[in-house]
Design a protein around this motif. Structure first.
Motif, PDB file in Angstrom:
ATOM      1  N   TRP A  49       0.836  -1.193   0.000  1.00  0.00           N
ATOM      2  CA  TRP A  49       0.000   0.000   0.000  1.00  0.00           C
ATOM      3  C   TRP A  49       0.873   1.246   0.000  1.00  0.00           C
ATOM      4  O   TRP A  49       2.066   1.177   0.299  1.00  0.00           O
ATOM      5  CB  TRP A  49      -0.868   0.073   1.260  1.00  0.00           C
ATOM      6  N   ARG A  50       0.241   2.394  -0.298  1.00  0.00           N
ATOM      7  CA  ARG A  50       0.930   3.660  -0.050  1.00  0.00           C
ATOM      8  C   ARG A  50       1.128   3.793   1.457  1.00  0.00           C
ATOM      9  O   ARG A  50       0.205   3.551   2.250  1.00  0.00           O
ATOM     10  CB  ARG A  50       0.109   4.824  -0.584  1.00  0.00           C
ATOM     11  N   PRO A  54      -4.604   8.074   5.286  1.00  0.00           N
ATOM     12  CA  PRO A  54      -5.303   9.182   4.607  1.00  0.00           C
ATOM     13  C   PRO A  54      -5.797  10.263   5.559  1.00  0.00           C
ATOM     14  O   PRO A  54      -6.213  11.332   5.100  1.00  0.00           O
ATOM     15  CB  PRO A  54      -6.459   8.481   3.895  1.00  0.00           C
ATOM     16  N   THR A 103      -4.626   3.749   0.269  1.00  0.00           N
ATOM     17  CA  THR A 103      -4.370   3.496  -1.152  1.00  0.00           C
ATOM     18  C   THR A 103      -3.654   2.165  -1.297  1.00  0.00           C
ATOM     19  O   THR A 103      -2.547   1.985  -0.774  1.00  0.00           O
ATOM     20  CB  THR A 103      -3.512   4.614  -1.765  1.00  0.00           C
TER      21      THR A 103
END
Length: 330
Positions: A49-50, A54, A103
């Protein structure tokens, strides 16, 4: 991502060796200017994942993993394996909205490596069939940082003329510097160099006496190449896959996965050390090349006859409009 990142959208890129992320752990890496977190769920599946929550952008790799959740270290937001936030501690009665999600990227494990793709993969993760050769022994090197562009790293891998100067006493020697001519042909959307030969004093671990060694080089994808060094003197064939995984446009992690056929003589450590010595000899030379990005305009640098494969590689990248780690065009 960088403006040239579109060149990488459909490419499989290594993030880490499988052994680098144990079950129940999270680790952070940098791939193409993006922070990436890799973590394992309760079924030992790896997720890429990023590496940013978030909510406020804290690195998830600094958080904790429990069963099938990863928890942000900053405010405790908890995410499931799909990236969806399940729990916000400061407002526990709230059901997190769908847009409260991390993400996620497509990821897969193969050849002892965790791979990821920023977009939809343009091809299957099956470009190293030599890994399935009966009697083959796989050795994964720890990825090594090279302060140069990924295409420069690949082009060095495809070059034989440097053997006598950079790898003297192993892959070449001053008394034998000629590179016999060879052919380059398009194969399966990539390139293959055939009938490659070079005199090597110790081209295999423990080999003595010297011999003319036959090679086949293949470019599988813009940042993936492989070679097969044919069996000689009782040694089985050696297959090496190199993947140049970009950290940035001018910094690369070089991955070598080797398959040693029918080698009952050497320990895994001896084979590892042999391949690592070669890679470490290459590193300062590739880092010295300027510009660090590979010039695709064929008049930007001079060429010799034995550069046939690297010239074909540059033309091919230009045809693909591959912009990451390159400059100019044809």
């Amino acid at each position: 991502m960088h403006n040239n990142a579109s060149s990488l959208q459909g490419e499989w890129l290594p993030v880490c060796n499988s052994e680098d992320v144990p079950e129940g752990e999270a680790r952070g890496f940098l791939v193409a200017d993006e922070r990436i977190v890799v973590w394992r769920d309760s079924l030992d599946a790896a997720h890429a994942w990023r590496d940013a929550c978030p909510h406020r952008g804290a690195q998830l790799s600094l958080g904790s993993v429990s069963r099938d959740w990863i928890t942000c270290p900053y405010h405790g937001w908890r995410y499931d394996i799909e990236g969806q936030c399940l729990h916000i501690p400061s407002n526990p009665a709230l059901r997190p909205p769908k847009r409260a999600c991390a993400t996620t990227f497509v990821s897969e494990e193969k050849y002892g490596v965790v791979w990821m793709c920023f977009g939809e993969p343009a091809y299957a993760l099956d470009f190293y069939p030599e890994a399935d050769v009966p009697g083959g022994r796989r050795i994964n090197l720890a990825p090594q940082t090279v302060r140069s562009s990924a295409p420069r790293v690949v082009e060095n891998f495809l070059d034989m003329a440097h053997f006598s100067f950079v790898h003297g006493g192993i892959l070449g020697e001053q008394a034998h510097t000629e590179v016999p001519d060879y052919e380059v042909v398009p194969v399966d959307g990539g390139l293959e160099a055939r009938q490659c030969r070079y005199w090597q004093p110790a081209g295999m671990p423990g080999q003595g006496g010297g011999a003319m060694i036959d090679y086949v080089y293949r470019v599988r994808r813009p940042l993936i190449a492989s070679l097969t060094k044919m069996a000689v003197g009782g040694q089985g064939a050696l297959h090496i896959m190199l993947v140049a995984s970009p950290v940035s446009e001018t910094e690369t992690r070089a991955w070598l996965v080797s398959i040693h056929e029918d080698d009952a003589t050497h320990s895994d450590q001896a084979l590892y050390d042999f391949n690592m010595e070669i890679l470490m000899q290459d590193t300062p030379i590739v880092e010295s090349q300027w510009p660090k990005c590979l010039p695709l305009a064929l008049d930007a640098e001079l060429h010799q006859k034995c550069d046939r494969m690297s010239v074909a590689y540059r033309r091919w990248l230009a045809e693909l409009a591959f912009g990451w780690g390159t400059t100019g065009g044809v």
